[in-house]
Motif scaffolding. Structure first.
Motif, PDB file in Angstrom:
ATOM      1  N   GLU A 189      26.962  30.513 -10.937  1.00 55.06           N
ATOM      2  CA  GLU A 189      27.179  30.921  -9.547  1.00 55.06           C
ATOM      3  C   GLU A 189      26.518  29.956  -8.566  1.00 55.06           C
ATOM      4  N   ARG A 190      25.320  29.495  -8.900  1.00 57.16           N
ATOM      5  CA  ARG A 190      24.630  28.530  -8.020  1.00 57.16           C
ATOM      6  C   ARG A 190      25.407  27.232  -7.928  1.00 57.16           C
ATOM      7  N   LEU A 191      25.938  26.789  -9.055  1.00 58.56           N
ATOM      8  CA  LEU A 191      26.715  25.557  -9.085  1.00 58.56           C
ATOM      9  C   LEU A 191      27.984  25.708  -8.257  1.00 58.56           C
ATOM     10  N   LYS A 192      28.659  26.823  -8.403  1.00 58.83           N
ATOM     11  CA  LYS A 192      29.881  27.070  -7.630  1.00 58.83           C
ATOM     12  C   LYS A 192      29.577  27.104  -6.133  1.00 58.83           C
ATOM     13  N   LYS A 193      28.470  27.725  -5.770  1.00 56.33           N
ATOM     14  CA  LYS A 193      28.095  27.795  -4.357  1.00 56.33           C
ATOM     15  C   LYS A 193      27.759  26.402  -3.825  1.00 56.33           C
ATOM     16  N   ARG A 194      27.000  25.647  -4.605  1.00 57.89           N
ATOM     17  CA  ARG A 194      26.608  24.292  -4.181  1.00 57.89           C
ATOM     18  C   ARG A 194      27.813  23.382  -4.005  1.00 57.89           C
ATOM     19  N   TRP A 195      28.788  23.515  -4.907  1.00 62.11           N
ATOM     20  CA  TRP A 195      29.981  22.673  -4.841  1.00 62.11           C
ATOM     21  C   TRP A 195      31.055  23.227  -3.904  1.00 62.11           C
ATOM     22  N   GLY A 196      30.865  24.429  -3.416  1.00 59.69           N
ATOM     23  CA  GLY A 196      31.834  25.022  -2.508  1.00 59.69           C
ATOM     24  C   GLY A 196      33.125  25.440  -3.199  1.00 59.69           C
ATOM     25  N   ASN A 215      25.028   9.005   0.980  1.00 55.67           N
ATOM     26  CA  ASN A 215      23.616   9.165   0.630  1.00 55.67           C
ATOM     27  C   ASN A 215      22.999   7.861   0.136  1.00 55.67           C
ATOM     28  N   LYS A 270      30.310  11.786  -0.102  1.00 56.74           N
ATOM     29  CA  LYS A 270      28.948  12.280   0.101  1.00 56.74           C
ATOM     30  C   LYS A 270      27.940  11.425  -0.659  1.00 56.74           C
TER      31      LYS A 270
END
Length: 106
Positions: A2-9, A91, A87
């Motif tokens: 879930e964290r990965l999905k949120k981070r990657w949008g 960076n 991105k």
């Protein structure tokens, strides 16, 4: 996950799995392609000694960038990987490559 999905949008577990597969294929393919590319350029471990690994990593980097977008496109994830590339390059201080030219009249 879930964290990965949120981070990657992203919202889908399937999309997350596809993205991880693309990263794996791209890493392996770029490392595999760097060997014949080094041979073609005449870069050998015998000639460069300890510098060979660094030189090969420098060669792998642009190969990886191109393959990431190409393989991502094959897997239907062009938008994700194109945004990921932009991105990452921004960076690294290479954001000027993606600046729009606003001087042109539309």
């Amino acid at each position: 996950m879930e964290r990965l999905k949120k981070r990657w949008g992203i919202t889908s577990n399937l999309q997350a799995i596809i993205i991880l597969i693309v990263f794996a294929i791209t890493g392996s393919a770029s490392a595999w392609l760097s060997k014949p590319f080094c041979v073609w350029l005449g870069i050998t471990k015998e000639d460069f000694g300890g510098w060979f690994t660094l030189i090969r990593l420098i060669i792998i980097f642009p190969i990886y960038q191109v393959l990431l977008v190409l393989i991502g496109t094959v897997f239907g994830q062009f938008k994700f990987f194109w945004n990921f590339e932009k991105k990452m390059l921004k960076n690294m201080g290479l954001g000027f490559l993606f600046k729009k030219d606003n001087s042109k009249a539309e």
